[in-house]
Write a protein that holds these residues in place. Sequence first.
Motif, PDB file in Angstrom:
ATOM      1  N   GLU B 309      38.813  45.272  53.817  1.00 55.99           N
ATOM      2  CA  GLU B 309      37.616  44.521  53.176  1.00 55.99           C
ATOM      3  C   GLU B 309      37.630  43.161  53.899  1.00 55.99           C
ATOM      4  OE1 GLU B 309      37.810  44.255  48.788  1.00 55.99           O
ATOM      5  OE2 GLU B 309      37.098  42.247  49.025  1.00 55.99           O
ATOM      6  N   LEU B 312      35.999  43.765  57.115  1.00 57.90           N
ATOM      7  CA  LEU B 312      34.742  43.900  57.121  1.00 57.90           C
ATOM      8  C   LEU B 312      33.831  42.701  56.646  1.00 57.90           C
ATOM      9  CD1 LEU B 312      32.310  45.894  56.539  1.00 57.90           C
ATOM     10  CD2 LEU B 312      32.861  45.214  54.070  1.00 57.90           C
ATOM     11  N   LEU B 313      34.225  41.931  55.910  1.00 58.17           N
ATOM     12  CA  LEU B 313      33.577  40.545  55.560  1.00 58.17           C
ATOM     13  C   LEU B 313      33.346  39.928  56.744  1.00 58.17           C
ATOM     14  CD1 LEU B 313      35.335  39.321  52.134  1.00 58.17           C
ATOM     15  CD2 LEU B 313      32.725  40.329  52.752  1.00 58.17           C
ATOM     16  N   LYS B 314      34.650  39.878  57.519  1.00 58.79           N
ATOM     17  CA  LYS B 314      34.335  39.205  58.928  1.00 58.79           C
ATOM     18  C   LYS B 314      33.459  39.741  59.821  1.00 58.79           C
ATOM     19  CE  LYS B 314      38.591  36.633  59.567  1.00 58.79           C
ATOM     20  NZ  LYS B 314      39.667  36.257  60.185  1.00 58.79           N
ATOM     21  N   SER B 315      33.284  41.104  59.827  1.00 57.75           N
ATOM     22  CA  SER B 315      32.242  41.741  60.731  1.00 57.75           C
ATOM     23  C   SER B 315      30.905  41.461  60.444  1.00 57.75           C
ATOM     24  CB  SER B 315      32.576  43.205  60.873  1.00 57.75           C
ATOM     25  OG  SER B 315      32.102  43.788  59.793  1.00 57.75           O
ATOM     26  N   LEU B 316      30.666  41.141  58.969  1.00 64.23           N
ATOM     27  CA  LEU B 316      29.542  40.820  58.671  1.00 64.23           C
ATOM     28  C   LEU B 316      29.203  39.397  58.550  1.00 64.23           C
ATOM     29  CD1 LEU B 316      29.436  42.800  55.192  1.00 64.23           C
ATOM     30  CD2 LEU B 316      28.481  43.267  57.358  1.00 64.23           C
ATOM     31  N   GLY B 317      29.953  38.530  59.353  1.00 65.86           N
ATOM     32  CA  GLY B 317      29.672  37.089  59.336  1.00 65.86           C
ATOM     33  C   GLY B 317      30.507  36.271  58.659  1.00 65.86           C
ATOM     34  N   ALA B 318      31.492  36.612  57.997  1.00 62.82           N
ATOM     35  CA  ALA B 318      32.153  35.632  57.254  1.00 62.82           C
ATOM     36  C   ALA B 318      33.196  34.764  58.146  1.00 62.82           C
ATOM     37  CB  ALA B 318      33.121  36.236  56.118  1.00 62.82           C
ATOM     38  N   SER B 319      33.225  33.587  57.948  1.00 63.94           N
ATOM     39  CA  SER B 319      34.027  32.761  58.920  1.00 63.94           C
ATOM     40  C   SER B 319      35.462  32.785  58.434  1.00 63.94           C
ATOM     41  CB  SER B 319      33.537  31.329  59.012  1.00 63.94           C
ATOM     42  OG  SER B 319      33.419  30.759  57.946  1.00 63.94           O
ATOM     43  N   GLY B 320      36.587  32.395  59.109  1.00 60.39           N
ATOM     44  CA  GLY B 320      37.970  32.002  58.462  1.00 60.39           C
ATOM     45  C   GLY B 320      37.964  31.266  57.321  1.00 60.39           C
ATOM     46  N   ALA B 322      35.498  30.807  55.103  1.00 57.34           N
ATOM     47  CA  ALA B 322      34.821  31.630  53.862  1.00 57.34           C
ATOM     48  C   ALA B 322      35.766  32.390  53.403  1.00 57.34           C
ATOM     49  CB  ALA B 322      33.743  32.229  54.423  1.00 57.34           C
ATOM     50  N   PRO B 396      39.818  40.727  63.214  1.00 57.70           N
ATOM     51  CA  PRO B 396      38.767  41.809  62.267  1.00 57.70           C
ATOM     52  C   PRO B 396      39.026  42.986  62.878  1.00 57.70           C
ATOM     53  CG  PRO B 396      37.721  40.024  63.765  1.00 57.70           C
ATOM     54  CD  PRO B 396      39.002  39.682  63.396  1.00 57.70           C
ATOM     55  N   LEU B 400      39.941  46.137  60.313  1.00 59.23           N
ATOM     56  CA  LEU B 400      38.881  47.106  59.962  1.00 59.23           C
ATOM     57  C   LEU B 400      39.568  48.319  60.167  1.00 59.23           C
ATOM     58  CD1 LEU B 400      35.842  45.807  61.582  1.00 59.23           C
ATOM     59  CD2 LEU B 400      36.025  46.782  59.154  1.00 59.23           C
TER      60      LEU B 400
END
Lengths: 228, 403
Positions: B309, B312-320, B322, B396, B400
């Motif tokens: 998860e 995934l969040l990182k792949s959607l653009g979440a920074s470290g 976040a 990431p 994943l």
Amino acid sequence: MIKLENIHRNFQVGDQTVHALNDITLTINDGEYLSVMGPSGSGKSTLLNLLGLLDQPSSGKYFLNGNDVTELSEDMQASTRNKNIGFVFQVFHLIPRLTAAENIELPLVLAGIDEKIRKQRVSHALESMNLIERAEHKPPQLSGGQRQRVAIARATIMQPSVLLADEPTGNLDQKAGLNVIETLEQLNQHGITLIIVTHDETLGARSTRSIRMLDGRIESDNIASWTG
Amino acid sequence: MLLLRDAVRFSWHALTANTVRTFLMLLAMSIGVGSVVILTALGEGARNYITNEFSSLGTNLVIVIPGRSETSGGDPATMLGVTERDLTLNDALALTRHPQVQRIAPLNIGGAEISWQGRKREVSIQGTSAEFLKLRHWEMSQGKFLPDTDWQRPKSVCVIGINIRNEIFGAHAALGKWLRIGDRRFRVIGILASEGQSLGIDVSDSVIIPVASAQSLFNVPSLFRIFVEVKTREAIPKVMAFIKNTLRDRHQGEEDVTVITQDAVLATFDRILTALTYAVGGIAAISLAVAGILIMNVMLVTVSQRTSEIGLLKSLGASGKAILKLILIEAVLLSSLGAAFGFALGQAGSWVIRYAFPVLPAYPPTWAMVASLLVALITGILFSLLPAKKAARLNPVDALMRR
Ligand SMILES: Nc1ncnc2c1ncn2[C@@H]1O[C@H](COP(=O)(O)OP(=O)(O)OP(=O)(O)O)[C@@H](O)[C@H]1O
Ligand SMILES: [Mg+2]
């Protein structure tokens, strides 16, 4: 526009170095429909991860829309990923506790976009993916094809310029797979750059350009004649 | 940038989706905070109880107890009064001769059944003298206190507390009635207005008779206590020395009494019980730390369970940052919820103690409440920092791949 210059990606496994990408130079224009094919272990996923800024090259340069993105800070890369790149995975990667709508909303949430605008855009995306009735369903209650359409809606909700799909039909039956491919192609017709990794020759034949990889190199790169 | 409101909502969702894990963490936190609150409330209650008991006795008080105590001054054991040699009324009278002595009252205590027109009750009877009223700072509501006569002469009069009055006499006038105490009858000459606890007896449940009457009623020649009120605080040491010398002389050179000041008793109890409160508070704090470590473990498990998860969040653009924010918010939500439940648990527990033992004012001290809440929050955050950082650093691609 995507431009890779002499990209290498090495993995150190014990005292052995694996050249997953070996001197890749590649230019992809905006709006292209590109398929990446090749045997298992040839470096397709590694290439896609690199294009999506999920991975860094060991050496070489990567220009995205003219900017050298390998130089960006971690935060800036994350935000570039958020705004410019959409991912579609073979295994969907939906968060099971969230509804279809909430899964689609995630990139907007991470971007800090206002809730009202989010709801509008999500319902619009649900509509265009034919998922309105499934909005409040959770992933386990959806079929494979529906899950992948939710994932595509999520990948495109930020209106990225590039959509990367790593074997998007790998977990689907033929009918659902075709439906997903058609959905992706429709997005490409509206201008998004579509890059699909696939093992399926017939799917590969649908793209306007196809590259074949072998041992981390680009073996061939044909701009195939469109037979659709 | 991920908005705080959305981050909280996302984390809350993650918490409520995994009820077993959340419940266990809340339980650990609640028990930690709750036990700090309850245990310190107990300690504080004991301290207040003892302090109230003795401070209600009066001011500048010196207390003479029959029996010898090795440690001079406030050993609580001597308060139980092990009689070695009788302390007599004449001993008490001999102490009146010091110029710095304001007043003196002897005390005898015994239990007896009282009755009037068929209404009965078991009460504790205090035998004393007229001076006792002022010495204890009591007030009369009706009638008079014991007459100021010769201590040696029994007199069939009594003064009763307000509860006794209500329970035995009800709507009838109590003054002038003959109350049966044990096998004798005493005329009610006064009713006390004062209430509250001291020496383990509720003032409103008291029955007071002349000391000589009590001695013959209970057939005990020795006194239970002699209370000496000194004129000034400064004179207390001198008066204490005088008391010791006088009584030694009267008891053939044997030091067989214990002379203590109320202050010394109070100070000793206060010291012991404050230390006790800190000690139990400290022990309970350890359970908080244990809760913190539990939180760390569970958060670590959470991070590894949710690796894909996070990828995934990182792949959607979440920074470290976040990701760090999301995990920490989850920890803060958990520990503040746990702290809140624990606080409620502690308050409820203290209430139960107060309900079961009304004499014990078991209110948790403010410092303990504030400290337990803070420690809960801080341990929750601190122990989640490591898992959260681990999550933020996840690669990431690897994340994943894991399922
Ligand atoms: N994290 C890693 N550590 C070590 N080696 C890796 C790692 N990731 C990939 N490789 C190696 O790099 C090479 C390319 O892998 P990649 O996943 O890109 O292949 P692929 O073309 O996507 O294969 P498939 O069709 O099976 O998905 C392989 O030899 C693989 O073992
Ligand atoms: Mg692959």
